[in-house]
Design a protein around this motif. Structure first.
Motif, mmCIF file in Angstrom:
data_model
loop_
_atom_site.group_PDB
_atom_site.id
_atom_site.type_symbol
_atom_site.label_atom_id
_atom_site.label_comp_id
_atom_site.label_asym_id
_atom_site.label_seq_id
_atom_site.Cartn_x
_atom_site.Cartn_y
_atom_site.Cartn_z
ATOM 1 N N ASP A 213 0.830 -1.204 0.000
ATOM 2 C CA ASP A 213 0.000 0.000 0.000
ATOM 3 C C ASP A 213 0.866 1.256 0.000
ATOM 4 N N VAL A 214 1.959 1.217 0.756
ATOM 5 C CA VAL A 214 2.876 2.354 0.849
ATOM 6 C C VAL A 214 4.309 1.833 0.771
ATOM 7 N N VAL A 215 5.102 2.419 -0.104
ATOM 8 C CA VAL A 215 6.534 2.121 -0.198
ATOM 9 C C VAL A 215 7.281 3.414 0.092
ATOM 10 N N VAL A 216 8.298 3.345 0.946
ATOM 11 C CA VAL A 216 9.078 4.534 1.312
ATOM 12 C C VAL A 216 10.547 4.274 1.017
ATOM 13 N N VAL A 217 11.175 5.197 0.282
ATOM 14 C CA VAL A 217 12.608 5.105 0.007
ATOM 15 C C VAL A 217 13.238 6.473 0.218
ATOM 16 N N ASN A 218 14.438 6.462 0.770
ATOM 17 C CA ASN A 218 15.206 7.690 0.969
ATOM 18 C C ASN A 218 16.488 7.514 0.156
ATOM 19 N N LEU A 219 16.479 8.026 -1.057
ATOM 20 C CA LEU A 219 17.546 7.764 -2.020
ATOM 21 C C LEU A 219 18.484 8.954 -2.155
ATOM 22 N N GLY A 220 19.669 8.681 -2.687
ATOM 23 C CA GLY A 220 20.709 9.698 -2.763
ATOM 24 C C GLY A 220 20.704 10.498 -4.036
ATOM 25 N N GLY A 221 19.635 11.243 -4.306
ATOM 26 C CA GLY A 221 19.644 12.164 -5.423
ATOM 27 C C GLY A 221 18.782 11.735 -6.595
ATOM 28 N N THR A 222 18.550 12.695 -7.496
ATOM 29 C CA THR A 222 17.671 12.495 -8.647
ATOM 30 C C THR A 222 18.139 11.352 -9.539
ATOM 31 N N VAL A 223 19.451 11.270 -9.789
ATOM 32 C CA VAL A 223 19.968 10.242 -10.693
ATOM 33 C C VAL A 223 19.620 8.847 -10.183
ATOM 34 N N VAL A 224 19.731 8.646 -8.877
ATOM 35 C CA VAL A 224 19.424 7.333 -8.303
ATOM 36 C C VAL A 224 17.948 7.008 -8.479
ATOM 37 N N VAL A 225 17.078 7.999 -8.300
ATOM 38 C CA VAL A 225 15.643 7.777 -8.482
ATOM 39 C C VAL A 225 15.350 7.391 -9.933
ATOM 40 N N VAL A 226 15.946 8.120 -10.860
ATOM 41 C CA VAL A 226 15.740 7.822 -12.282
ATOM 42 C C VAL A 226 16.194 6.393 -12.589
ATOM 43 N N ASP A 227 17.335 6.005 -12.050
ATOM 44 C CA ASP A 227 17.885 4.678 -12.330
ATOM 45 C C ASP A 227 17.060 3.555 -11.710
ATOM 46 N N THR A 228 16.339 3.840 -10.620
ATOM 47 C CA THR A 228 15.617 2.782 -9.901
ATOM 48 C C THR A 228 14.100 2.866 -10.066
ATOM 49 N N ALA A 229 13.600 3.817 -10.836
ATOM 50 C CA ALA A 229 12.145 4.004 -10.978
ATOM 51 C C ALA A 229 11.454 2.732 -11.449
ATOM 52 N N ALA A 230 12.054 2.049 -12.413
ATOM 53 C CA ALA A 230 11.434 0.836 -12.953
ATOM 54 C C ALA A 230 11.445 -0.307 -11.953
ATOM 55 N N VAL A 231 12.352 -0.263 -10.982
ATOM 56 C CA VAL A 231 12.386 -1.273 -9.920
ATOM 57 C C VAL A 231 11.376 -0.930 -8.832
ATOM 58 N N LEU A 232 11.246 0.359 -8.514
ATOM 59 C CA LEU A 232 10.359 0.792 -7.441
ATOM 60 C C LEU A 232 8.885 0.638 -7.801
ATOM 61 N N ALA A 233 8.521 0.982 -9.027
ATOM 62 C CA ALA A 233 7.103 1.023 -9.408
ATOM 63 C C ALA A 233 6.371 -0.289 -9.171
ATOM 64 N N PRO A 234 6.921 -1.453 -9.542
ATOM 65 C CA PRO A 234 6.183 -2.705 -9.324
ATOM 66 C C PRO A 234 5.956 -3.051 -7.860
ATOM 67 N N LEU A 235 6.676 -2.402 -6.958
ATOM 68 C CA LEU A 235 6.498 -2.673 -5.536
ATOM 69 C C LEU A 235 5.234 -2.023 -4.978
ATOM 70 N N VAL A 236 4.644 -1.105 -5.725
ATOM 71 C CA VAL A 236 3.472 -0.346 -5.255
ATOM 72 C C VAL A 236 2.196 -1.029 -5.741
ATOM 73 N N ALA A 237 1.293 -1.325 -4.809
ATOM 74 C CA ALA A 237 0.030 -1.970 -5.152
ATOM 75 C C ALA A 237 -0.885 -1.009 -5.904
ATOM 76 N N ASP A 238 -1.883 -1.551 -6.587
ATOM 77 C CA ASP A 238 -2.894 -0.706 -7.231
ATOM 78 C C ASP A 238 -3.551 0.182 -6.186
ATOM 79 N N GLY A 239 -3.591 1.479 -6.459
ATOM 80 C CA GLY A 239 -4.140 2.432 -5.504
ATOM 81 C C GLY A 239 -3.170 2.842 -4.419
#
Length: 282
Positions: A213-239
Motif C-alpha cells: 500500500d505504501v513504499v518509502v525510500v530515501n535515495l541519494g539524489g535524482t539520478v538514483v531515483v531515475v535509475d531505480t524508478a522501474a524497480v520501485l514502481a512494481p512494488l506499489v500496489a494498485d491504488g
C-alpha cells in the motif's frame, strides 16, 4: 590482510546525504556524521586504501562540494563520535529521540508520537531533513488504516518504527546486515513488530508480487531515483503510494518524469532545508 582505512570528508549540509550514499554504495563498512564548523563531517571505513580512494572519487563526482579532510588509519571509537551531537528531532506528528537523551517534559506531555531510536552503527539517526520528510510524507498515508508498508533501505529503522506505531504492517529491507539488526532492535525498543530482511532493492520483487500500500525510500539524489524508478514502481500496489525522499529541491523533475513513465502520478511534494520528497500514486 590490509588494515582498514578511514576517509574523512567535509561537505556542505545540502550535499551530505548524496555524498554519504556514495560512500555506502562504494562499500563503506560504516559511515558516521557530525558537525564540523558549519559543514557535515563524514567519516567512512573501507577495507583498504584503494577502496577508500575510489570511494572518495565517487563521492566527489556526485557531490563536487565534498572536501577530503583526511585519509588514514581507522581510530578506535570514531563510529560513535556523532553521538555527542545527537538531538531530539520533530518529524510531523513524531518526535524522534536518541535513546540516551532524556525527553523534555513539554514533549512528554504533548500528543506527539515518540520514536525511541539507537542507530548503533547503522545509517541514520533521524535528524537529517530527508528522513524527516520521509516520515512526514508517510504518516498521512497510513493513519487510521491497517496498511502494508515497505521501508526500502531501512537504515536504523526510523520510518519502519514510525509506520508500525501508526498500526501499519511493516516490511523493511536493507543491503547492510547491521541496518537489519538495528531496525529489529529499534522495533523491539518501541514495542512494535517490523519484518526486517537483508535484501537489495533490485532483488526484492519475489516477495512483493502484489505490491505494498505504501513504499518509502530515501535515495541519494535524482539520478538514483531515475535509475531505480522501474524497480520501485512494481512494488506499489494498485491504488498505493510511493514516497521518495533524498532529492535536492528544484531538481526533482527528472525523478518525477521517470516515475510517471513507470506508471506513478505525482500527488504531493514536500520541501525542507533544501531537500524535497515526492509522493506518487499508482
Amino acid at each position: 590482510m590490509p588494515a582498514p582505512v578511514a576517509v574523512t570528508l567535509d561537505v556542505p549540509a545540502r550535499d551530505a546525504e548524496v555524498a554519504a550514499d556514495a560512500l555506502w554504495v562504494a562499500g563503506a563498512g560504516a559511515v558516521a556524521e557530525s558537525n564540523a564548523g558549519g559543514l557535515v563531517r563524514l567519516v567512512a571505513a573501507f577495507d583498504d586504501e584503494e577502496a577508500a580512494r575510489a570511494a572518495v572519487r565517487d563521492a566527489v563526482r556526485v557531490a563536487p562540494t565534498s572536501h577530503l579532510a583526511a585519509i588514514g588509519a581507522v581510530e578506535d571509537g570514531w563510529q560513535d563520535e556523532w553521538r555527542r551531537y545527537a538531538t531530539i528531532t520533530r518529524a510531523g506528528a513524531f518526535v524522534i529521540r536518541p535513546a540516551w537523551l532524556p525527553l523534555p517534559a513539554d514533549l512528554a506531555a504533548s500528543e506527539s508520537i515518540v520514536v525511541d531510536l539507537d542507530p548503533g552503527r547503522a545509517f541514520g539517526d533521524g535528524s537529517h531533513p530527508t528522513t524527516r520528510l520521509a516520515v512526514t510524507a508517510m504518516a498521512p498515508l497510513v493513519a487510521d488504516r491497517r496498511v502494508t508498508v515497505l521501508d526500502a533501505g531501512c537504515g536504523s529503522g526510523v520510518v519502519s518504527v514510525a509506520a508500525a506505531l501508526l498500526g501499519a504492517r511493516v516490511t523493511a529491507i536493507d543491503r547492510d546486515p547491521e541496518a537489519v539488526d538495528v531496525t529489529r532492535r529499534n522495533a523491539a525498543r518501541n514495542g512494535v513488530e517490523v519484518d526486517a530482511h537483508l535484501c537489495a532493492l533490485d532483488r526484492f520483487d519475489a516477495r512483493a508480487a502484489r505490491g505494498y500500500d505504501v513504499v518509502v525510500v530515501n535515495l541519494g539524489g535524482t539520478v538514483v531515483v531515475v535509475d531505480t524508478a522501474a524497480v520501485l514502481a512494481p512494488l506499489v500496489a494498485d491504488g498505493g503510494a510511493l514516497v521518495v525522499s533524498g532529492i535536492l529541491a528544484g531538481a526533482e523533475r527528472p525523478a518525477v518524469d521517470a516515475l510517471a513513465t513507470a506508471g506513478l502520478t505525482l500527488a504531493r511534494r514536500l520541501e525542507e532545508d533544501g531537500w524535497c520528497a515526492v509522493v506518487v500514486r499508482r
